[in-house]
Scaffold this motif. Structure first.
Motif, PDB file in Angstrom:
ATOM      1  N   ASN A   1       0.828  -1.209   0.000  1.00 20.13           N
ATOM      2  CA  ASN A   1       0.000   0.000   0.000  1.00 20.13           C
ATOM      3  C   ASN A   1       0.858   1.254   0.000  1.00 20.13           C
ATOM      4  O   ASN A   1       0.549   2.224  -0.696  1.00 20.13           O
ATOM      5  CB  ASN A   1      -0.960  -0.004   1.181  1.00 20.13           C
ATOM      6  CG  ASN A   1      -2.075  -1.004   1.005  1.00 20.13           C
ATOM      7  OD1 ASN A   1      -2.480  -1.313  -0.105  1.00 20.13           O
ATOM      8  ND2 ASN A   1      -2.559  -1.545   2.106  1.00 20.13           N
ATOM      9  N   GLU A   2       1.915   1.251   0.768  1.00 17.84           N
ATOM     10  CA  GLU A   2       2.826   2.396   0.821  1.00 17.84           C
ATOM     11  C   GLU A   2       3.452   2.662  -0.552  1.00 17.84           C
ATOM     12  O   GLU A   2       3.530   3.802  -0.999  1.00 17.84           O
ATOM     13  CB  GLU A   2       3.924   2.104   1.852  1.00 17.84           C
ATOM     14  CG  GLU A   2       4.961   3.187   2.003  1.00 17.84           C
ATOM     15  CD  GLU A   2       6.039   2.775   3.001  1.00 17.84           C
ATOM     16  OE1 GLU A   2       7.210   3.108   2.741  1.00 17.84           O
ATOM     17  OE2 GLU A   2       5.718   2.120   4.005  1.00 17.84           O
TER      18      GLU A   2
ATOM     19  N   GLU B   1       2.250   1.821  -3.495  1.00 17.01           N
ATOM     20  CA  GLU B   1       1.236   2.241  -4.458  1.00 17.01           C
ATOM     21  C   GLU B   1       0.751   3.674  -4.225  1.00 17.01           C
ATOM     22  O   GLU B   1       0.363   4.357  -5.158  1.00 17.01           O
ATOM     23  CB  GLU B   1       0.043   1.279  -4.411  1.00 17.01           C
ATOM     24  CG  GLU B   1       0.366  -0.109  -4.914  1.00 17.01           C
ATOM     25  CD  GLU B   1       0.766  -0.131  -6.372  1.00 17.01           C
ATOM     26  OE1 GLU B   1       0.089   0.500  -7.200  1.00 17.01           O
ATOM     27  OE2 GLU B   1       1.786  -0.776  -6.691  1.00 17.01           O
ATOM     28  N   VAL B   2       0.770   4.139  -2.965  1.00 18.35           N
ATOM     29  CA  VAL B   2       0.177   5.430  -2.609  1.00 18.35           C
ATOM     30  C   VAL B   2       1.192   6.565  -2.539  1.00 18.35           C
ATOM     31  O   VAL B   2       0.880   7.694  -2.904  1.00 18.35           O
ATOM     32  CB  VAL B   2      -0.566   5.294  -1.253  1.00 18.35           C
ATOM     33  CG1 VAL B   2      -1.054   6.631  -0.754  1.00 18.35           C
ATOM     34  CG2 VAL B   2      -1.730   4.332  -1.391  1.00 18.35           C
ATOM     35  N   ASP B   3       2.390   6.309  -2.088  1.00 11.23           N
ATOM     36  CA  ASP B   3       3.375   7.363  -1.826  1.00 11.23           C
ATOM     37  C   ASP B   3       3.952   7.913  -3.135  1.00 11.23           C
ATOM     38  O   ASP B   3       4.856   7.322  -3.720  1.00 11.23           O
ATOM     39  CB  ASP B   3       4.497   6.829  -0.933  1.00 11.23           C
ATOM     40  CG  ASP B   3       5.402   7.930  -0.417  1.00 11.23           C
ATOM     41  OD1 ASP B   3       5.313   9.072  -0.901  1.00 11.23           O
ATOM     42  OD2 ASP B   3       6.211   7.637   0.478  1.00 11.23           O
ATOM     43  N   ILE B   4       3.426   9.052  -3.584  1.00 11.51           N
ATOM     44  CA  ILE B   4       3.887   9.630  -4.846  1.00 11.51           C
ATOM     45  C   ILE B   4       5.156  10.458  -4.671  1.00 11.51           C
ATOM     46  O   ILE B   4       5.816  10.806  -5.646  1.00 11.51           O
ATOM     47  CB  ILE B   4       2.786  10.488  -5.505  1.00 11.51           C
ATOM     48  CG1 ILE B   4       2.343  11.609  -4.575  1.00 11.51           C
ATOM     49  CG2 ILE B   4       1.616   9.626  -5.936  1.00 11.51           C
ATOM     50  CD1 ILE B   4       1.401  12.604  -5.195  1.00 11.51           C
ATOM     51  N   GLU B   5       5.505  10.758  -3.427  1.00 10.03           N
ATOM     52  CA  GLU B   5       6.708  11.564  -3.185  1.00 10.03           C
ATOM     53  C   GLU B   5       7.974  10.731  -3.145  1.00 10.03           C
ATOM     54  O   GLU B   5       9.061  11.228  -3.391  1.00 10.03           O
ATOM     55  CB  GLU B   5       6.557  12.355  -1.882  1.00 10.03           C
ATOM     56  CG  GLU B   5       5.473  13.416  -1.990  1.00 10.03           C
ATOM     57  CD  GLU B   5       5.354  14.247  -0.733  1.00 10.03           C
ATOM     58  OE1 GLU B   5       6.303  14.281   0.064  1.00 10.03           O
ATOM     59  OE2 GLU B   5       4.303  14.873  -0.562  1.00 10.03           O
ATOM     60  N   LYS B   6       7.844   9.460  -2.834  1.00 13.07           N
ATOM     61  CA  LYS B   6       9.007   8.578  -2.752  1.00 13.07           C
ATOM     62  C   LYS B   6       9.454   8.210  -4.171  1.00 13.07           C
ATOM     63  O   LYS B   6       8.637   7.891  -5.031  1.00 13.07           O
ATOM     64  CB  LYS B   6       8.665   7.320  -1.961  1.00 13.07           C
ATOM     65  CG  LYS B   6       9.878   6.463  -1.628  1.00 13.07           C
ATOM     66  CD  LYS B   6       9.500   5.349  -0.698  1.00 13.07           C
ATOM     67  CE  LYS B   6       9.109   5.928   0.620  1.00 13.07           C
ATOM     68  NZ  LYS B   6       9.764   5.522   1.778  1.00 13.07           N
ATOM     69  N   SER B   7      10.754   8.267  -4.428  1.00 14.39           N
ATOM     70  CA  SER B   7      11.273   7.949  -5.758  1.00 14.39           C
ATOM     71  C   SER B   7      11.121   6.453  -6.046  1.00 14.39           C
ATOM     72  O   SER B   7      11.025   5.640  -5.124  1.00 14.39           O
ATOM     73  CB  SER B   7      12.744   8.340  -5.856  1.00 14.39           C
ATOM     74  OG  SER B   7      13.549   7.461  -5.098  1.00 14.39           O
ATOM     75  N   GLU B   8      11.123   6.120  -7.323  1.00 12.59           N
ATOM     76  CA  GLU B   8      11.015   4.719  -7.723  1.00 12.59           C
ATOM     77  C   GLU B   8      12.199   3.907  -7.199  1.00 12.59           C
ATOM     78  O   GLU B   8      12.031   2.758  -6.802  1.00 12.59           O
ATOM     79  CB  GLU B   8      10.917   4.595  -9.252  1.00 12.59           C
ATOM     80  CG  GLU B   8       9.578   5.000  -9.808  1.00 12.59           C
ATOM     81  CD  GLU B   8       8.420   4.172  -9.257  1.00 12.59           C
ATOM     82  OE1 GLU B   8       8.492   2.927  -9.273  1.00 12.59           O
ATOM     83  OE2 GLU B   8       7.435   4.783  -8.808  1.00 12.59           O
TER      84      GLU B   8
ATOM     85  N   LYS C   1      11.564   3.134  -3.581  1.00  7.45           N
ATOM     86  CA  LYS C   1      10.548   2.086  -3.483  1.00  7.45           C
ATOM     87  C   LYS C   1      11.163   0.722  -3.794  1.00  7.45           C
ATOM     88  O   LYS C   1      10.908  -0.269  -3.104  1.00  7.45           O
ATOM     89  CB  LYS C   1       9.390   2.374  -4.439  1.00  7.45           C
ATOM     90  CG  LYS C   1       8.539   3.558  -4.033  1.00  7.45           C
ATOM     91  CD  LYS C   1       7.446   3.799  -5.052  1.00  7.45           C
ATOM     92  CE  LYS C   1       6.596   5.008  -4.709  1.00  7.45           C
ATOM     93  NZ  LYS C   1       5.525   5.217  -5.694  1.00  7.45           N
TER      94      LYS C   1
END
Length: 120
Positions: A48-49, A51-58, A61
């Motif tokens: 979930n984190e 999929e949802v966290d748009i601020e974290k870089s790929e 992740k």
């Protein structure tokens, strides 16, 4: 003995030689026979984190997934470096996500099911 679900990860044993054109030798690494339910809960939270966290870089992740797979799912049988250096790149992220899904939902990959069927 209990019939507990397990999953596997296929890693290249000889990555340096394979990159020079030799045939890749594949090692099948199995999850431990028992994976605590806490790991499933943590896998759901991580999924979930991611999929949802748009601020974290790929790349961040990717690092979190690799750490979780190595340390929590495979309980240290492999390392994050093993994943980065020995997992075949095309589709590699999907393979790691499948590991999360296996722990969270108990879904084994088709390759694992086929392999286990041959062993029986």
């Amino acid at each position: 003995m209990a019939n507990l679900k397990r999953n596997m990860l296929e890693l290249v044993k000889n990555p340096e030689a394979a990159m020079k054109g030799e045939e890749a030798e594949i090692e099948k690494v199995w999850t431990p026979a028992f994976i605590p339910l806490r790991v499933a809960r943590d896998a759901i939270q991580l999924y979930n984190e991611i999929e949802v966290d748009i601020e974290k870089s790929e790349s961040d992740k990717f690092d979190k997934i690799a750490d979780f797979v190595a340390n929590d799912i495979y309980a240290g049988k492999i390392t994050k470096d093993d994943i980065y250096n020995r997992l075949h790149a095309p589709g590699g992220k999907d393979v790691l996500m499948d590991q999360l899904i296996f722990v969270a939902q108990g879904q084994q990959s088709d390759e694992t099911k086929k392999f286990l069927a041959k062993k029986s």
